[in-house]
Design a protein around this motif. Structure first.
Motif, PDB file in Angstrom:
ATOM      1  N   ILE A 288     -56.795   6.435   1.814  1.00 24.96           N
ATOM      2  CA  ILE A 288     -56.351   7.832   1.719  1.00 24.96           C
ATOM      3  C   ILE A 288     -54.919   7.912   2.246  1.00 24.96           C
ATOM      4  O   ILE A 288     -54.623   7.394   3.332  1.00 24.96           O
ATOM      5  CB  ILE A 288     -57.245   8.750   2.587  1.00 24.96           C
ATOM      6  N   PHE A 289     -54.047   8.517   1.463  1.00 30.90           N
ATOM      7  CA  PHE A 289     -52.705   8.828   1.961  1.00 30.90           C
ATOM      8  C   PHE A 289     -52.713  10.278   2.413  1.00 30.90           C
ATOM      9  O   PHE A 289     -52.974  11.178   1.616  1.00 30.90           O
ATOM     10  CB  PHE A 289     -51.655   8.604   0.872  1.00 30.90           C
ATOM     11  N   LEU A 290     -52.485  10.471   3.701  1.00 30.60           N
ATOM     12  CA  LEU A 290     -52.474  11.821   4.255  1.00 30.60           C
ATOM     13  C   LEU A 290     -51.054  12.191   4.648  1.00 30.60           C
ATOM     14  O   LEU A 290     -50.380  11.443   5.367  1.00 30.60           O
ATOM     15  CB  LEU A 290     -53.390  11.888   5.490  1.00 30.60           C
ATOM     16  N   SER A 291     -50.596  13.325   4.155  1.00 31.21           N
ATOM     17  CA  SER A 291     -49.262  13.799   4.504  1.00 31.21           C
ATOM     18  C   SER A 291     -49.380  15.180   5.121  1.00 31.21           C
ATOM     19  O   SER A 291     -49.912  16.107   4.496  1.00 31.21           O
ATOM     20  CB  SER A 291     -48.389  13.850   3.246  1.00 31.21           C
ATOM     21  N   LEU A 292     -48.924  15.319   6.349  1.00 32.16           N
ATOM     22  CA  LEU A 292     -49.002  16.601   7.054  1.00 32.16           C
ATOM     23  C   LEU A 292     -47.602  17.203   7.120  1.00 32.16           C
ATOM     24  O   LEU A 292     -46.684  16.583   7.657  1.00 32.16           O
ATOM     25  CB  LEU A 292     -49.574  16.373   8.454  1.00 32.16           C
ATOM     26  N   GLN A 293     -47.473  18.396   6.564  1.00 33.92           N
ATOM     27  CA  GLN A 293     -46.138  18.957   6.387  1.00 33.92           C
ATOM     28  C   GLN A 293     -46.032  20.387   6.907  1.00 33.92           C
ATOM     29  O   GLN A 293     -47.036  21.079   7.076  1.00 33.92           O
ATOM     30  CB  GLN A 293     -45.769  18.922   4.891  1.00 33.92           C
ATOM     31  N   TYR A 294     -44.786  20.799   7.133  1.00 33.15           N
ATOM     32  CA  TYR A 294     -44.484  22.161   7.603  1.00 33.15           C
ATOM     33  C   TYR A 294     -43.498  22.834   6.650  1.00 33.15           C
ATOM     34  O   TYR A 294     -42.730  22.166   5.971  1.00 33.15           O
ATOM     35  CB  TYR A 294     -43.828  22.118   8.985  1.00 33.15           C
ATOM     36  N   HIS A 356     -54.546  23.644   1.178  1.00 24.20           N
ATOM     37  CA  HIS A 356     -53.723  22.734   1.991  1.00 24.20           C
ATOM     38  C   HIS A 356     -53.698  23.166   3.463  1.00 24.20           C
ATOM     39  O   HIS A 356     -53.524  22.332   4.350  1.00 24.20           O
ATOM     40  CB  HIS A 356     -52.322  22.526   1.404  1.00 24.20           C
ATOM     41  N   HIS A 357     -53.926  24.457   3.719  1.00 21.69           N
ATOM     42  CA  HIS A 357     -54.063  24.883   5.122  1.00 21.69           C
ATOM     43  C   HIS A 357     -55.319  24.259   5.748  1.00 21.69           C
ATOM     44  O   HIS A 357     -55.281  23.758   6.868  1.00 21.69           O
ATOM     45  CB  HIS A 357     -54.157  26.416   5.225  1.00 21.69           C
ATOM     46  N   ALA A 358     -56.428  24.284   4.986  1.00 17.23           N
ATOM     47  CA  ALA A 358     -57.689  23.737   5.500  1.00 17.23           C
ATOM     48  C   ALA A 358     -57.592  22.225   5.698  1.00 17.23           C
ATOM     49  O   ALA A 358     -58.125  21.681   6.679  1.00 17.23           O
ATOM     50  CB  ALA A 358     -58.830  24.085   4.548  1.00 17.23           C
ATOM     51  N   VAL A 359     -56.911  21.535   4.771  1.00 17.57           N
ATOM     52  CA  VAL A 359     -56.748  20.077   4.928  1.00 17.57           C
ATOM     53  C   VAL A 359     -56.006  19.793   6.235  1.00 17.57           C
ATOM     54  O   VAL A 359     -56.370  18.896   6.995  1.00 17.57           O
ATOM     55  CB  VAL A 359     -55.997  19.452   3.719  1.00 17.57           C
ATOM     56  N   PHE A 360     -54.989  20.588   6.524  1.00 20.14           N
ATOM     57  CA  PHE A 360     -54.222  20.374   7.755  1.00 20.14           C
ATOM     58  C   PHE A 360     -55.132  20.464   8.983  1.00 20.14           C
ATOM     59  O   PHE A 360     -55.177  19.569   9.819  1.00 20.14           O
ATOM     60  CB  PHE A 360     -53.072  21.401   7.863  1.00 20.14           C
ATOM     61  N   THR A 361     -55.883  21.556   9.045  1.00 22.36           N
ATOM     62  CA  THR A 361     -56.713  21.802  10.223  1.00 22.36           C
ATOM     63  C   THR A 361     -57.758  20.712  10.419  1.00 22.36           C
ATOM     64  O   THR A 361     -58.017  20.277  11.532  1.00 22.36           O
ATOM     65  CB  THR A 361     -57.434  23.157  10.058  1.00 22.36           C
ATOM     66  N   LYS A 362     -58.364  20.269   9.305  1.00 22.89           N
ATOM     67  CA  LYS A 362     -59.446  19.285   9.417  1.00 22.89           C
ATOM     68  C   LYS A 362     -58.922  17.871   9.647  1.00 22.89           C
ATOM     69  O   LYS A 362     -59.461  17.131  10.468  1.00 22.89           O
ATOM     70  CB  LYS A 362     -60.284  19.301   8.136  1.00 22.89           C
ATOM     71  N   SER A 363     -57.899  17.487   8.898  1.00 24.54           N
ATOM     72  CA  SER A 363     -57.484  16.080   8.928  1.00 24.54           C
ATOM     73  C   SER A 363     -56.727  15.739  10.198  1.00 24.54           C
ATOM     74  O   SER A 363     -56.724  14.585  10.618  1.00 24.54           O
ATOM     75  CB  SER A 363     -56.609  15.765   7.717  1.00 24.54           C
ATOM     76  N   ILE A 364     -56.106  16.722  10.820  1.00 20.45           N
ATOM     77  CA  ILE A 364     -55.319  16.414  12.021  1.00 20.45           C
ATOM     78  C   ILE A 364     -56.219  15.862  13.119  1.00 20.45           C
ATOM     79  O   ILE A 364     -55.800  15.068  13.947  1.00 20.45           O
ATOM     80  CB  ILE A 364     -54.504  17.646  12.510  1.00 20.45           C
ATOM     81  N   ARG A 365     -57.511  16.191  13.052  1.00 18.36           N
ATOM     82  CA  ARG A 365     -58.452  15.638  14.033  1.00 18.36           C
ATOM     83  C   ARG A 365     -58.619  14.135  13.832  1.00 18.36           C
ATOM     84  O   ARG A 365     -58.891  13.399  14.766  1.00 18.36           O
ATOM     85  CB  ARG A 365     -59.812  16.308  13.900  1.00 18.36           C
ATOM     86  N   ALA A 366     -58.451  13.678  12.593  1.00 15.99           N
ATOM     87  CA  ALA A 366     -58.619  12.246  12.319  1.00 15.99           C
ATOM     88  C   ALA A 366     -57.437  11.427  12.821  1.00 15.99           C
ATOM     89  O   ALA A 366     -57.586  10.264  13.182  1.00 15.99           O
ATOM     90  CB  ALA A 366     -58.811  12.016  10.817  1.00 15.99           C
ATOM     91  N   VAL A 367     -56.248  12.025  12.814  1.00 14.67           N
ATOM     92  CA  VAL A 367     -55.062  11.239  13.186  1.00 14.67           C
ATOM     93  C   VAL A 367     -54.498  11.609  14.557  1.00 14.67           C
ATOM     94  O   VAL A 367     -53.603  10.932  15.057  1.00 14.67           O
ATOM     95  CB  VAL A 367     -53.943  11.372  12.122  1.00 14.67           C
ATOM     96  N   GLY A 368     -55.017  12.675  15.135  1.00 11.11           N
ATOM     97  CA  GLY A 368     -54.465  13.099  16.411  1.00 11.11           C
ATOM     98  C   GLY A 368     -53.184  13.867  16.183  1.00 11.11           C
ATOM     99  O   GLY A 368     -53.166  14.841  15.455  1.00 11.11           O
ATOM    100  N   ARG A 369     -52.091  13.370  16.787  1.00 14.09           N
ATOM    101  CA  ARG A 369     -50.843  14.081  16.596  1.00 14.09           C
ATOM    102  C   ARG A 369     -49.836  13.182  15.894  1.00 14.09           C
ATOM    103  O   ARG A 369     -50.051  11.999  15.742  1.00 14.09           O
ATOM    104  CB  ARG A 369     -50.308  14.569  17.936  1.00 14.09           C
ATOM    105  N   PHE A 370     -48.731  13.802  15.492  1.00 17.28           N
ATOM    106  CA  PHE A 370     -47.652  12.976  14.952  1.00 17.28           C
ATOM    107  C   PHE A 370     -46.344  13.436  15.569  1.00 17.28           C
ATOM    108  O   PHE A 370     -46.234  14.564  16.064  1.00 17.28           O
ATOM    109  CB  PHE A 370     -47.599  13.028  13.415  1.00 17.28           C
ATOM    110  N   THR A 371     -45.353  12.539  15.586  1.00 14.95           N
ATOM    111  CA  THR A 371     -44.135  12.825  16.346  1.00 14.95           C
ATOM    112  C   THR A 371     -43.088  13.559  15.512  1.00 14.95           C
ATOM    113  O   THR A 371     -42.475  14.495  15.976  1.00 14.95           O
ATOM    114  CB  THR A 371     -43.531  11.518  16.903  1.00 14.95           C
ATOM    115  N   ILE A 372     -42.883  13.103  14.287  1.00 15.71           N
ATOM    116  CA  ILE A 372     -41.850  13.724  13.456  1.00 15.71           C
ATOM    117  C   ILE A 372     -42.479  14.090  12.116  1.00 15.71           C
ATOM    118  O   ILE A 372     -43.151  13.257  11.506  1.00 15.71           O
ATOM    119  CB  ILE A 372     -40.675  12.746  13.200  1.00 15.71           C
ATOM    120  N   SER A 373     -42.265  15.314  11.650  1.00 13.05           N
ATOM    121  CA  SER A 373     -42.828  15.683  10.358  1.00 13.05           C
ATOM    122  C   SER A 373     -41.941  15.136   9.228  1.00 13.05           C
ATOM    123  O   SER A 373     -40.741  15.003   9.420  1.00 13.05           O
ATOM    124  CB  SER A 373     -42.960  17.204  10.257  1.00 13.05           C
ATOM    125  N   PRO A 374     -42.513  14.828   8.053  1.00  8.75           N
ATOM    126  CA  PRO A 374     -43.939  14.907   7.768  1.00  8.75           C
ATOM    127  C   PRO A 374     -44.720  13.807   8.485  1.00  8.75           C
ATOM    128  O   PRO A 374     -44.231  12.699   8.641  1.00  8.75           O
ATOM    129  CB  PRO A 374     -43.994  14.681   6.243  1.00  8.75           C
TER     130      PRO A 374
END
Ligand SMILES: [Zn+2]
Length: 418
Positions: A288-294, A356-374
């Motif tokens: 799975i490629f997960l991209s978390l964006q703002y 995509h809002h729901a994906v953000f909320t759910k998937s962030i639990r799998a990766v924890g945090r990230f330092t620089i977006s995306p």
């Protein structure tokens, strides 16, 4: 023997060699993962073959049949050749250290900094042939090369009958060899570039064992006649010099297949939710490629504008990955991105904004945090194990090759766990 089998398997593995798009010239472009080359399909049929004449071409061309084949869009670069040397160490015997472009540092080969995209000229004809075998192909035969360069109508120069000038080809001896693809307006009828000038290219001709027929002229060639598609010269296989390079050809496993027609450009497929991403990835055993964006992130903008629209990136991901994108627009309270009346998202075609809002909320639990977006991650099919961490994936939108290299490693890992 093992090496040969491995390379043949690589060439036919659909994950390693796949269709990307129909180019401006109407020819199919494919991607060869092993060395990162764009490869063009030349369909079967006759081309107008011009007999060799030293001066002005006066003799009429004769039709000559060539089976369908794939040919590299550009000359093989130093960066590509360094990959080969690191994969097949004994091929170092084909490198001539007095010709610039390649260097060995602590047993790892690399392109000389600044010469990554220049055609490799430091290898001999034997080295060129060995590279071509490694990617599952060979050096072009002279007719294959001529057809790729001059098209079915047998052009005098790749672009037509107008004499070469400095906008179409690198010749005349002043500038040295240049990065491949520096002269897009000199493209052949199939979209191959630098077939006139830059580095002369090795081809094989029947009855010329131990030697290559070199074609296309180079940056040192003073006379435009020597840049003609029909022109040729012979060189020993053991020679390497600053003006001679090569490109590869590969057999077409389906030679009689009609060419694909230009269609609507493919778009990246996004999973509708984090759960469906996991279900699909588990079923297909792909990462799975997960991209978390703002919303307010410029690097996220570039990622969508460049990476997510790159034809190779799209083709690879749609075939070999599940893409989940989590996007939070809450950080741009005054100016969030456009949500269409039906809830459709203006940034991710096919997704609704709430998805995509729901994906953000759910998937962030799998990766924890990230330092620089995306926050870009590759996860195993169950979405629990991080295979490629955020820091291993560059933030630049144009870093397609870096992404595909990491993706391919993850893909192999998941496929092997069968
Ligand atoms: Zn949206």
């Amino acid at each position: 023997m093992t090496l040969l089998l491995a390379s043949v398997a690589g060439a036919t593995d659909p994950a390693m060699f796949f269709f990307v798009r129909v180019n401006e010239q109407g020819a199919e472009e494919w991607y060869r993962m092993l060395d990162g080359a764009t490869v063009i399909r030349v369909s079967r049929g006759e081309y107008a073959r011009r007999p060799y004449e030293g001066k002005i071409a006066t003799q009429s061309p004769k039709p000559f049949f060539v089976e369908s084949f794939f040919v590299d869009r550009t000359e093989v670069t130093n960066a590509q050749f360094a990959r080969f040397l690191n994969s097949v160490p004994k091929a170092a015997a084909h490198v001539r250290p007095r010709v610039p472009g390649l260097e060995r540092i602590k047993n790892r080969w690399q392109a000389t900094p600044g010469m990554e995209a220049h055609p490799v000229t430091a290898c001999t004809g034997e080295g060129a042939a060995a590279f071509a075998r490694w990617v599952g192909g060979s050096l072009p035969t002279t007719p294959q090369w001529e057809k790729a360069a001059g098209g079915i109508e047998g052009r005098l120069w790749p672009w037509g009958a107008e004499k070469p000038d400095s906008t179409r080809a690198n010749f005349g001896g002043s500038g040295g060899v240049l990065p491949v693809g520096s002269f897009p307006s000199g493209a052949s009828p199939y979209g191959c570039v630098d077939m006139a000038g830059n580095a002369t290219e090795r081809t094989i001709m029947q009855g010329r064992a131990g030697a290559v027929v070199i074609k296309g002229g180079s940056w040192v060639t003073p006379h435009t006649l020597n840049l003609r598609v029909l022109d040729m010269c012979v060189q020993d296989m053991g020679v390497a010099d600053r003006s001679v390079g090569f490109r590869c050809v590969m057999a077409d496993p389906t030679p009689k297949r009609a060419s694909r027609k230009r269609g609507k450009a493919a778009t990246l497929r996004y999973a509708k939710s984090w759960d469906t991403a996991i279900i699909e990835a588990t079923k297909r055993r792909v990462p799975i490629f997960l991209s978390l964006q703002y919303d307010t992130c410029g690097q996220c903008d570039r990622t969508r504008a460049q990476l997510f629209r790159d034809a190779r990136f799209i083709a690879f991901c749609n075939r070999n990955m599940v893409v989940a994108v989590g996007h939070k627009s809450g950080d741009a309270v005054d100016d969030p991105h456009l949500e269409h009346d039906d809830g459709g998202c203006s940034l991710y075609p096919g997704l609704k904004c709430y998805e995509h809002h729901a994906v953000f909320t759910k998937s962030i639990r799998a990766v924890g945090r990230f330092t620089i977006s995306p926050g870009n991650f590759v996860l195993d099919p169950t979405g629990t194990k991080i295979l490629v961490r955020e820091r291993a994936l560059p933030k630049w939108g144009w870093a397609v090759d870096a992404y595909l290299t990491r993706f391919e490693e993850a893909r192999k890992l998941c496929a092997d766990e069968r």
